[in-house]
Design a protein around this motif. Structure first.
Motif, mmCIF file in Angstrom:
data_model
loop_
_atom_site.group_PDB
_atom_site.id
_atom_site.type_symbol
_atom_site.label_atom_id
_atom_site.label_comp_id
_atom_site.label_asym_id
_atom_site.label_seq_id
_atom_site.Cartn_x
_atom_site.Cartn_y
_atom_site.Cartn_z
ATOM 1 N N VAL A 215 72.709 54.641 24.817
ATOM 2 C CA VAL A 215 71.295 54.977 24.615
ATOM 3 C C VAL A 215 70.506 54.703 25.889
ATOM 4 N N THR A 216 70.783 53.601 26.552
ATOM 5 C CA THR A 216 70.097 53.270 27.804
ATOM 6 C C THR A 216 70.367 54.328 28.870
ATOM 7 N N GLU A 217 71.613 54.778 28.961
ATOM 8 C CA GLU A 217 71.949 55.837 29.923
ATOM 9 C C GLU A 217 71.178 57.117 29.621
ATOM 10 N N VAL A 218 71.070 57.461 28.352
ATOM 11 C CA VAL A 218 70.324 58.664 27.964
ATOM 12 C C VAL A 218 68.843 58.493 28.311
ATOM 13 N N LEU A 219 68.286 57.320 28.001
ATOM 14 C CA LEU A 219 66.870 57.075 28.310
ATOM 15 C C LEU A 219 66.606 57.136 29.810
ATOM 16 N N ASN A 220 67.546 56.664 30.605
ATOM 17 C CA ASN A 220 67.381 56.667 32.061
ATOM 18 C C ASN A 220 67.706 58.013 32.699
ATOM 19 N N SER A 221 68.224 58.945 31.918
ATOM 20 C CA SER A 221 68.634 60.246 32.457
ATOM 21 C C SER A 221 67.449 61.150 32.778
ATOM 22 N N GLY A 222 66.304 60.848 32.185
ATOM 23 C CA GLY A 222 65.146 61.704 32.386
ATOM 24 C C GLY A 222 65.027 62.816 31.359
ATOM 25 N N TRP A 223 66.020 62.949 30.491
ATOM 26 C CA TRP A 223 65.945 63.966 29.443
ATOM 27 C C TRP A 223 64.840 63.604 28.467
ATOM 28 N N LYS A 224 64.133 64.596 28.019
ATOM 29 C CA LYS A 224 63.068 64.361 27.050
ATOM 30 C C LYS A 224 63.641 64.207 25.642
ATOM 31 N N ASN A 225 64.667 64.996 25.331
ATOM 32 C CA ASN A 225 65.311 64.952 24.018
ATOM 33 C C ASN A 225 66.821 64.950 24.206
ATOM 34 N N ALA A 226 67.519 64.258 23.329
ATOM 35 C CA ALA A 226 68.980 64.221 23.385
ATOM 36 C C ALA A 226 69.515 64.001 21.977
ATOM 37 N N VAL A 227 70.753 64.383 21.770
ATOM 38 C CA VAL A 227 71.439 64.144 20.504
ATOM 39 C C VAL A 227 72.640 63.257 20.795
ATOM 40 N N ILE A 228 72.757 62.178 20.040
ATOM 41 C CA ILE A 228 73.904 61.276 20.147
ATOM 42 C C ILE A 228 74.587 61.278 18.786
ATOM 43 N N VAL A 229 75.878 61.513 18.772
ATOM 44 C CA VAL A 229 76.630 61.607 17.523
ATOM 45 C C VAL A 229 77.649 60.474 17.479
ATOM 46 N N SER A 230 77.779 59.849 16.316
ATOM 47 C CA SER A 230 78.746 58.769 16.155
ATOM 48 C C SER A 230 79.107 58.624 14.687
ATOM 49 N N HIS A 231 79.941 57.646 14.386
ATOM 50 C CA HIS A 231 80.309 57.356 13.000
ATOM 51 C C HIS A 231 79.338 56.335 12.411
ATOM 52 N N GLY A 232 79.343 56.231 11.102
ATOM 53 C CA GLY A 232 78.361 55.422 10.388
ATOM 54 C C GLY A 232 78.304 53.966 10.784
ATOM 55 N N ASN A 233 79.461 53.339 11.015
ATOM 56 C CA ASN A 233 79.443 51.921 11.358
ATOM 57 C C ASN A 233 78.719 51.691 12.681
#
Length: 92
Positions: free
Chosen positions: A30-48
């Motif tokens: 999440v930190t990498e995505v926030l620092n990427s400069g992207w305004k919107n992003a989708v992160i997919v993972s499993h429930g746990n």
């Protein structure tokens, strides 16, 4: 077994990783995505892993909330300065 990993973040079963390690991995992404400069992003993972990340953002989110997740489930995370929030935006 899984319930115990929410109460003891350092508990690690053979061949796995602790909840603390998994949470750290999710927060790093999440930190990498926030620092990427992207305004919107989708992160997919499993429930746990999703529940561990949400628990990192709000300590009230724990094992019982993990049990209530649907499959699939969708949460929107918002970050404004140092503040963060999340909301469930879809479930079957």
């Amino acid at each position: 077994m899984l319930r115990r990993t929410y109460g003891d973040m350092d508990l690690c079963y053979e061949g796995g990783e602790s909840s603390r390690t998994a949470t750290s991995r999710a927060v790093q992404v999440v930190t990498e995505v926030l620092n990427s400069g992207w305004k919107n992003a989708v992160i997919v993972s499993h429930g746990n892993l999703i529940s561990l990340l949400l628990g990192h953002l709000d300590q009230a989110f724990g094992f019982e909330e993990w049990e209530a997740l649907s499959n699939p489930d969708v949460y929107e995370l918002s970050f404004t300065g140092p503040a963060s929030s999340f909301k469930r935006i879809w479930m079957p």
